[in-house]
Design a protein around this motif. Structure first.
Motif, PDB file in Angstrom:
ATOM      1  N   ASP A 151       3.438 -15.172   3.671  1.00 15.30           N
ATOM      2  CA  ASP A 151       3.358 -13.907   2.938  1.00 15.30           C
ATOM      3  C   ASP A 151       2.806 -14.120   1.529  1.00 15.30           C
ATOM      4  O   ASP A 151       1.983 -13.349   1.045  1.00 15.30           O
ATOM      5  CB  ASP A 151       4.744 -13.241   2.862  1.00 15.30           C
ATOM      6  CG  ASP A 151       5.099 -12.537   4.167  1.00 15.30           C
ATOM      7  OD1 ASP A 151       4.198 -12.322   4.999  1.00 15.30           O
ATOM      8  OD2 ASP A 151       6.289 -12.202   4.353  1.00 15.30           O
ATOM      9  N   GLU A 152       3.296 -15.162   0.861  1.00 19.09           N
ATOM     10  CA  GLU A 152       2.807 -15.456  -0.497  1.00 19.09           C
ATOM     11  C   GLU A 152       1.319 -15.784  -0.473  1.00 19.09           C
ATOM     12  O   GLU A 152       0.579 -15.441  -1.390  1.00 19.09           O
ATOM     13  CB  GLU A 152       3.576 -16.639  -1.099  1.00 19.09           C
ATOM     14  CG  GLU A 152       4.997 -16.305  -1.499  1.00 19.09           C
ATOM     15  CD  GLU A 152       5.095 -15.627  -2.869  1.00 19.09           C
ATOM     16  OE1 GLU A 152       4.207 -15.816  -3.705  1.00 19.09           O
ATOM     17  OE2 GLU A 152       6.070 -14.890  -3.076  1.00 19.09           O
ATOM     18  N   ALA A 153       0.880 -16.466   0.587  1.00 15.32           N
ATOM     19  CA  ALA A 153      -0.533 -16.829   0.689  1.00 15.32           C
ATOM     20  C   ALA A 153      -1.397 -15.589   0.929  1.00 15.32           C
ATOM     21  O   ALA A 153      -2.501 -15.480   0.390  1.00 15.32           O
ATOM     22  CB  ALA A 153      -0.742 -17.854   1.795  1.00 15.32           C
ATOM     23  N   VAL A 154      -0.896 -14.643   1.729  1.00 17.07           N
ATOM     24  CA  VAL A 154      -1.614 -13.380   1.942  1.00 17.07           C
ATOM     25  C   VAL A 154      -1.769 -12.660   0.601  1.00 17.07           C
ATOM     26  O   VAL A 154      -2.861 -12.222   0.227  1.00 17.07           O
ATOM     27  CB  VAL A 154      -0.862 -12.466   2.946  1.00 17.07           C
ATOM     28  CG1 VAL A 154      -1.476 -11.069   2.979  1.00 17.07           C
ATOM     29  CG2 VAL A 154      -0.886 -13.074   4.340  1.00 17.07           C
ATOM     30  N   LEU A 155      -0.663 -12.563  -0.140  1.00 17.05           N
ATOM     31  CA  LEU A 155      -0.683 -11.873  -1.432  1.00 17.05           C
ATOM     32  C   LEU A 155      -1.649 -12.565  -2.390  1.00 17.05           C
ATOM     33  O   LEU A 155      -2.417 -11.904  -3.105  1.00 17.05           O
ATOM     34  CB  LEU A 155       0.739 -11.836  -2.011  1.00 17.05           C
ATOM     35  CG  LEU A 155       0.927 -11.059  -3.304  1.00 17.05           C
ATOM     36  CD1 LEU A 155       0.539  -9.596  -3.141  1.00 17.05           C
ATOM     37  CD2 LEU A 155       2.384 -11.162  -3.779  1.00 17.05           C
ATOM     38  N   GLU A 156      -1.623 -13.884  -2.395  1.00 19.91           N
ATOM     39  CA  GLU A 156      -2.518 -14.644  -3.270  1.00 19.91           C
ATOM     40  C   GLU A 156      -3.991 -14.381  -2.906  1.00 19.91           C
ATOM     41  O   GLU A 156      -4.826 -14.185  -3.780  1.00 19.91           O
ATOM     42  CB  GLU A 156      -2.192 -16.141  -3.144  1.00 19.91           C
ATOM     43  CG  GLU A 156      -2.852 -17.022  -4.175  1.00 19.91           C
ATOM     44  CD  GLU A 156      -2.411 -16.732  -5.600  1.00 19.91           C
ATOM     45  OE1 GLU A 156      -1.277 -16.230  -5.801  1.00 19.91           O
ATOM     46  OE2 GLU A 156      -3.206 -16.990  -6.518  1.00 19.91           O
ATOM     47  N   ASN A 181      -0.247  -3.701  -2.096  1.00 17.70           N
ATOM     48  CA  ASN A 181       0.960  -3.040  -2.606  1.00 17.70           C
ATOM     49  C   ASN A 181       2.174  -3.379  -1.761  1.00 17.70           C
ATOM     50  O   ASN A 181       3.267  -3.613  -2.277  1.00 17.70           O
ATOM     51  CB  ASN A 181       0.749  -1.520  -2.657  1.00 17.70           C
ATOM     52  CG  ASN A 181      -0.037  -1.109  -3.884  1.00 17.70           C
ATOM     53  OD1 ASN A 181      -0.015  -1.804  -4.908  1.00 17.70           O
ATOM     54  ND2 ASN A 181      -0.734   0.012  -3.799  1.00 17.70           N
ATOM     55  N   GLU A 182       1.969  -3.416  -0.449  1.00 15.34           N
ATOM     56  CA  GLU A 182       3.103  -3.726   0.436  1.00 15.34           C
ATOM     57  C   GLU A 182       3.593  -5.160   0.214  1.00 15.34           C
ATOM     58  O   GLU A 182       4.794  -5.406   0.100  1.00 15.34           O
ATOM     59  CB  GLU A 182       2.664  -3.535   1.884  1.00 15.34           C
ATOM     60  CG  GLU A 182       3.820  -3.501   2.846  1.00 15.34           C
ATOM     61  CD  GLU A 182       3.335  -3.285   4.261  1.00 15.34           C
ATOM     62  OE1 GLU A 182       3.269  -2.117   4.681  1.00 15.34           O
ATOM     63  OE2 GLU A 182       3.002  -4.282   4.929  1.00 15.34           O
ATOM     64  N   MET A 183       2.664  -6.106   0.153  1.00 11.70           N
ATOM     65  CA  MET A 183       3.055  -7.504  -0.011  1.00 11.70           C
ATOM     66  C   MET A 183       3.646  -7.758  -1.402  1.00 11.70           C
ATOM     67  O   MET A 183       4.579  -8.540  -1.561  1.00 11.70           O
ATOM     68  CB  MET A 183       1.861  -8.438   0.238  1.00 11.70           C
ATOM     69  CG  MET A 183       1.262  -8.352   1.630  1.00 11.70           C
ATOM     70  SD  MET A 183       2.437  -8.487   2.967  1.00 11.70           S
ATOM     71  CE  MET A 183       2.771 -10.232   2.921  1.00 11.70           C
ATOM     72  N   ALA A 184       3.098  -7.074  -2.413  1.00  8.99           N
ATOM     73  CA  ALA A 184       3.621  -7.234  -3.773  1.00  8.99           C
ATOM     74  C   ALA A 184       5.028  -6.653  -3.875  1.00  8.99           C
ATOM     75  O   ALA A 184       5.906  -7.229  -4.527  1.00  8.99           O
ATOM     76  CB  ALA A 184       2.678  -6.563  -4.779  1.00  8.99           C
ATOM     77  N   ALA A 185       5.260  -5.517  -3.218  1.00 10.63           N
ATOM     78  CA  ALA A 185       6.594  -4.894  -3.246  1.00 10.63           C
ATOM     79  C   ALA A 185       7.607  -5.779  -2.524  1.00 10.63           C
ATOM     80  O   ALA A 185       8.747  -5.950  -2.977  1.00 10.63           O
ATOM     81  CB  ALA A 185       6.535  -3.509  -2.592  1.00 10.63           C
ATOM     82  N   LEU A 186       7.171  -6.366  -1.418  1.00  3.57           N
ATOM     83  CA  LEU A 186       8.027  -7.278  -0.647  1.00  3.57           C
ATOM     84  C   LEU A 186       8.441  -8.461  -1.521  1.00  3.57           C
ATOM     85  O   LEU A 186       9.601  -8.874  -1.548  1.00  3.57           O
ATOM     86  CB  LEU A 186       7.234  -7.777   0.564  1.00  3.57           C
ATOM     87  CG  LEU A 186       7.962  -8.586   1.624  1.00  3.57           C
ATOM     88  CD1 LEU A 186       8.900  -7.684   2.404  1.00  3.57           C
ATOM     89  CD2 LEU A 186       6.955  -9.233   2.588  1.00  3.57           C
ATOM     90  N   ARG A 187       7.472  -8.970  -2.250  1.00 11.40           N
ATOM     91  CA  ARG A 187       7.728 -10.121  -3.128  1.00 11.40           C
ATOM     92  C   ARG A 187       8.718  -9.738  -4.230  1.00 11.40           C
ATOM     93  O   ARG A 187       9.663 -10.474  -4.512  1.00 11.40           O
ATOM     94  CB  ARG A 187       6.408 -10.573  -3.747  1.00 11.40           C
ATOM     95  CG  ARG A 187       6.553 -11.743  -4.684  1.00 11.40           C
ATOM     96  CD  ARG A 187       5.172 -12.197  -5.131  1.00 11.40           C
ATOM     97  NE  ARG A 187       5.227 -13.519  -5.701  1.00 11.40           N
ATOM     98  CZ  ARG A 187       5.407 -13.750  -6.985  1.00 11.40           C
ATOM     99  NH1 ARG A 187       5.573 -12.753  -7.824  1.00 11.40           N
ATOM    100  NH2 ARG A 187       5.441 -14.993  -7.426  1.00 11.40           N
TER     101      ARG A 187
END
Ligand code: DGI
Ligand code: FE
Ligand code: FE
Length: 195
Positions: A151-156, A181-187
């Motif tokens: 997930d962090e790699a997707v966001l990056e 936005n979805e991945m950042a909110a998850l983080r």
């Protein structure tokens, strides 16, 4: 899975360097799929086919998209860089007869990402950044992150692409924003819980 069959087909559609990239993405997708529990065969197939129409001319891409019954938004029509992901997903359906929705979607969203990415979407999205042939500045950082969290790699990767597009004053697809936005909110949520 007999990926050799598909390798032979797509090697006819692209230059050697892109074929090599496709094989590298497939290999990296298999590695990530094993690490994060995605379907290894689907990862290999989506990896080898993800850029199948990247060297296909515009009118032929549009024809594939039409034949697959896909309607482009005005913004997609105005972003030729995005066409190959959409026409690639169309090509594997109408020309190769592939019906697996997960494989079709992983190719459709490999450039932009989207909200609600599946595990396979994420594997292909990240593998396209971290495959052995990639040497852009920042690739080592994404590789390091991909070792710890998909997930962090997707966001990056999304953040990398969006920053680059914004610096060049190019349009950013709504799917890219939605995915980011979805991945950042998850983080943000997971950081809060860890406090
Ligand atoms: O096909 P590859 O070169 O292996 O990689 P890719 O499918 O990620 O394509 C990268 C290109 O797509 C790069 O030139 C940036 C562009 N791109 C990625 N996201 C967006 C985008 N272009 C626009 N206009 N909007 C996006 O959201
Ligand atoms: Fe691509
Ligand atoms: Fe690619």
């Amino acid at each position: 899975m007999n990926c050799k069959y598909y390798e032979d087909i797509i090697s006819q559609r692209m230059k050697a360097v892109r074929f090599k990239h496709s094989k590298n993405v497939a290999k990296e997708a298999v590695r990530l799929a094993k690490k994060y529990g995605a379907d290894v065969e689907k990862a290999e197939l989506a990896g080898i086919l993800h850029d199948a129409t990247k060297e296909t001319d515009g009118p032929e891409q549009m024809s594939l998209i039409r034949r697959a019954g896909i309607e482009l938004t005005d913004m997609e029509k105005d972003s030729p860089k995005l066409w190959h992901a959409i026409s690639g997903s169309a090509y594997i359906q109408v020309e190769l007869g592939i019906t697996d929705k997960e494989v079709i979607d992983a190719i459709r969203y490999h450039t932009t990402g989207r909200a609600g990415m599946t595990l396979l979407d994420k594997v292909i999205f990240v593998a396209d950044f971290t495959s052995a042939d990639r040497d852009f500045e920042g690739v080592d950082r994404i590789r390091r992150i991909a070792d710890k969290s998909l997930d962090e790699a997707v966001l990056e990767g999304m953040s990398f692409t969006m920053s680059d597009l914004a610096l060049r004053k190019l349009t950013i697809a709504p799917d890219t924003f939605a995915g980011y936005n979805e991945m950042a909110a998850l983080r943000a949520r997971s950081k809060k819980e860890a406090k």
